[in-house]
Each structure stands twice: as structure tokens, then as C-alpha cells.
Motif scaffolding. Structure first.
Motif, PDB file in Angstrom:
ATOM      1  N   ASN A 123       0.811  -1.215   0.000  1.00 14.00           N
ATOM      2  CA  ASN A 123       0.000   0.000   0.000  1.00 14.00           C
ATOM      3  C   ASN A 123       0.850   1.275   0.000  1.00 14.00           C
ATOM      4  O   ASN A 123       1.841   1.382   0.725  1.00 14.00           O
ATOM      5  CB  ASN A 123      -0.928   0.031   1.207  1.00 14.00           C
ATOM      6  N   LEU A 124       0.405   2.229  -0.807  1.00 19.41           N
ATOM      7  CA  LEU A 124       0.984   3.580  -0.823  1.00 19.41           C
ATOM      8  C   LEU A 124      -0.071   4.558  -0.324  1.00 19.41           C
ATOM      9  O   LEU A 124      -1.209   4.563  -0.808  1.00 19.41           O
ATOM     10  CB  LEU A 124       1.401   3.969  -2.246  1.00 19.41           C
ATOM     11  N   ASP A 159      -5.253  20.514   2.775  1.00 19.84           N
ATOM     12  CA  ASP A 159      -4.313  20.554   3.895  1.00 19.84           C
ATOM     13  C   ASP A 159      -4.635  19.459   4.910  1.00 19.84           C
ATOM     14  O   ASP A 159      -5.791  19.307   5.348  1.00 19.84           O
ATOM     15  CB  ASP A 159      -4.377  21.929   4.564  1.00 19.84           C
ATOM     16  N   ASP A 160      -3.624  18.660   5.273  1.00 16.91           N
ATOM     17  CA  ASP A 160      -3.733  17.571   6.251  1.00 16.91           C
ATOM     18  C   ASP A 160      -4.640  16.427   5.793  1.00 16.91           C
ATOM     19  O   ASP A 160      -5.069  15.618   6.624  1.00 16.91           O
ATOM     20  CB  ASP A 160      -4.215  18.096   7.612  1.00 16.91           C
ATOM     21  N   ASP A 161      -4.938  16.359   4.503  1.00 16.11           N
ATOM     22  CA  ASP A 161      -5.709  15.226   3.975  1.00 16.11           C
ATOM     23  C   ASP A 161      -4.781  14.052   3.687  1.00 16.11           C
ATOM     24  O   ASP A 161      -3.596  14.232   3.375  1.00 16.11           O
ATOM     25  CB  ASP A 161      -6.428  15.612   2.681  1.00 16.11           C
ATOM     26  N   MET A 162      -5.350  12.832   3.745  1.00 17.05           N
ATOM     27  CA  MET A 162      -4.599  11.616   3.415  1.00 17.05           C
ATOM     28  C   MET A 162      -5.374  10.822   2.373  1.00 17.05           C
ATOM     29  O   MET A 162      -6.596  10.690   2.454  1.00 17.05           O
ATOM     30  CB  MET A 162      -4.376  10.758   4.662  1.00 17.05           C
ATOM     31  N   SER A 163      -4.660  10.283   1.398  1.00 13.36           N
ATOM     32  CA  SER A 163      -5.295   9.495   0.348  1.00 13.36           C
ATOM     33  C   SER A 163      -5.703   8.124   0.870  1.00 13.36           C
ATOM     34  O   SER A 163      -5.195   7.655   1.895  1.00 13.36           O
ATOM     35  CB  SER A 163      -4.342   9.321  -0.832  1.00 13.36           C
ATOM     36  N   ASN A 164      -6.618   7.475   0.144  1.00 15.01           N
ATOM     37  CA  ASN A 164      -6.901   6.071   0.414  1.00 15.01           C
ATOM     38  C   ASN A 164      -5.692   5.241   0.007  1.00 15.01           C
ATOM     39  O   ASN A 164      -4.950   5.614  -0.911  1.00 15.01           O
ATOM     40  CB  ASN A 164      -8.130   5.621  -0.366  1.00 15.01           C
ATOM     41  N   PRO A 165      -5.445   4.102   0.663  1.00 12.41           N
ATOM     42  CA  PRO A 165      -4.300   3.269   0.277  1.00 12.41           C
ATOM     43  C   PRO A 165      -4.411   2.826  -1.185  1.00 12.41           C
ATOM     44  O   PRO A 165      -5.489   2.439  -1.652  1.00 12.41           O
ATOM     45  CB  PRO A 165      -4.405   2.070   1.231  1.00 12.41           C
ATOM     46  N   ILE A 166      -3.297   2.898  -1.904  1.00  7.90           N
ATOM     47  CA  ILE A 166      -3.230   2.465  -3.298  1.00  7.90           C
ATOM     48  C   ILE A 166      -2.370   1.215  -3.351  1.00  7.90           C
ATOM     49  O   ILE A 166      -1.218   1.225  -2.914  1.00  7.90           O
ATOM     50  CB  ILE A 166      -2.622   3.566  -4.186  1.00  7.90           C
ATOM     51  N   SER A 167      -2.924   0.133  -3.879  1.00  7.66           N
ATOM     52  CA  SER A 167      -2.211  -1.148  -3.943  1.00  7.66           C
ATOM     53  C   SER A 167      -1.310  -1.176  -5.169  1.00  7.66           C
ATOM     54  O   SER A 167      -1.796  -1.086  -6.308  1.00  7.66           O
ATOM     55  CB  SER A 167      -3.216  -2.298  -3.997  1.00  7.66           C
TER      56      SER A 167
END
Length: 244
Positions: A123-124, A159-167
Motif C-alpha cells: 500500500n501507498l 491541507d492535512d488530507d490523506m489518500s486512500n491506500p493504493i495497492s
């Protein structure tokens, strides 16, 4: 075989297959990470036309002496055993066994099933931060992640957002590109230890390792603030202060 005192006996040093139109042969091969195909011993069975093929009993196992381990290292990439594919290169689901070959697969009276090793995925995740004295906390930025033969993911972060995990398969070249960042300076604030990356003006490139990767991308906007005092008028201001 027609042997006479002037000729030697004849024999064939090879495998002979005798197949009639009413039967077909099912064989199982394992495609290794280097592309070679290894036959599964004792897994070549004749079936009567119209019958369904039973899945081989081969179950990948771990261990140094395992011929077909569940995971395998090759050229620095971790591969995993994913299952059996039909001749159309489609992965056969567990509930499709016993498998009934179609007419196209039976044309040559030999139906081949191939198990494959594919790069193991990890995951990224990408986190977005803003810094500086003039950033706008409401600004959002478009991200594109490219990897493995044109695979692409796009999303928007603030700002301060995080992406969903990318496989992403390990060993793949990953490029993260940011758009809508005019006036900001792009930088990698942090990345998982051990990952070597190549930054650009608005992108970063690295090779996906055999572990999860977390990266923080920061955009900075700094502006020189006008204090209202000009150095060429400062002596006069000081004289007026003394006079007062």
C-alpha cells in the motif's frame, strides 16, 4: 520392428502421446518469475470429452525445499503464487473447479492450466500538508499516481488530507504528480525510511519496495512582508526622534 541381422533394433527416447478425438489431455504448468514453465509432476490426466477437469492437488508451501513456494524472491522483487489460469489467460475462481473446457480449448485435445507468480502488492498512502506565511488552508490540489504499465490513480487532497491506500506491485516505478499548485513550492516532507526518491518541480518518482510506503508532500508559500519602513528614510526619522 523388422529387425534383421543387418539392422539394429529401434526404439524411441521421447514421450509418446496417443490421444483420440473422444479424449483430451489436461496438463498443469507453473510459470516461474523468470518466465520459465515447470510441469507439475504426475498432473497430466486423460479425460473423456465432456468431462470436467479436477484441480491439481498442488498447494504452494513455504520453506527452502519447496518447489513452488507461496512467495518467491527474484531480481529483488517479491512474487506471490496467485492461482491457476486457463488458456485464455483468465484466473480461474475457486468455485469454477472442477473446470469444464470449452470447444476452443479442446481444439488440440490438450488443455493447459498455468499457475503464475505475480509481484506482491503493497500500500501507498499520500498525506498533504501546507506551510509558509501565506498559504490558503482552503486550497486543494490534484494528484496523479502512475505505475506499472500505465496504471493510474487520480484524486484531490487539501491541507492535512490523506489518500486512500493504493495497492501497487513491488518493483514498479511510481510517479506522483501534483497539479493546481501555482505559487507553492513542492517538496517531500517525509517518506518511509529506506525509499530512494527523485523529486522534481511538481512530482516525485521512486521504486515501490516490498513494504508499505507513506509519503508526506508539503506545499510552501512564503511572501516577504512589507514593514512600511524604507531604509533610505530611516536617518531622517531618527533625526526627528532626536529633535523631539
Amino acid at each position: 520392428n523388422g529387425t534383421t541381422e543387418y539392422s539394429l533394433p529401434k526404439h524411441i527416447d521421447c514421450e509418446v502421446r496417443v490421444i483420440t478425438k473422444d479424449f483430451f489431455l489436461a496438463e498443469f504448468l507453473v510459470e516461474m518469475p523468470d518466465g520459465t514453465r515447470v510441469p507439475v509432476e504426475d498432473e497430466r490426466i486423460n479425460y473423456r470429452e465432456g468431462d470436467s477437469v479436477k484441480k491439481t492437488e498442488l498447494d504452494p508451501t513455504e520453506g527452502e525445499n519447496s518447489k513452488f513456494p507461496q512467495t518467491k524472491e527474484y531480481n529483488g522483487v517479491t512474487y506471490e503464487f496467485v492461482g491457476w489460469y486457463n488458456e485464455a489467460d483468465n484466473l480461474i475462481d475457486e468455485n469454477e473447479w472442477p473446470y469444464k473446457p470449452n470447444s476452443e480449448e479442446l481444439q488440440n485435445n490438450i488443455v493447459t492450466f498455468t499457475a503464475k507468480y505475480v509481484p506482491k502488492t503493497y500500500n501507498l498512502t499520500i498525506t498533504k500538508t501546507l506551510s509558509g506565511n501565506m498559504y490558503n488552508a482552503n486550497d486543494t490540489f490534484e494528484f496523479t499516481v502512475n505505475y506499472t504499465n500505465g496504471e493510474e490513480k487520480t484524486f484531490t487532497l487539501g491541507d492535512d488530507d490523506m489518500s486512500n491506500p493504493i495497492s501497487i506491485p513491488n518493483g514498479a516505478t511510481v510517479t506522483i504528480t501534483e497539479a493546481n499548485a501555482e505559487g507553492y513550492d513542492f517538496s517531500v516532507a517525509s517518506i518511509t525510511e529506506g525509499v530512494q526518491y527523485d523529486p522534481d518541480k511538481n512530482s516525485v518518482t521512486f521504486t515501490m519496495p516490498a513494504n508499505d510506503v507513506s509519503i508526506v508532500i508539503d506545499n510552501k508559500k512564503d511572501v516577504d512582508i512589507d514593514t512600511g519602513v524604507f531604509l533610505d528614510t530611516l536617518p531622517y526619522i531618527l533625526i526627528l526622534g532626536v529633535a523631539a
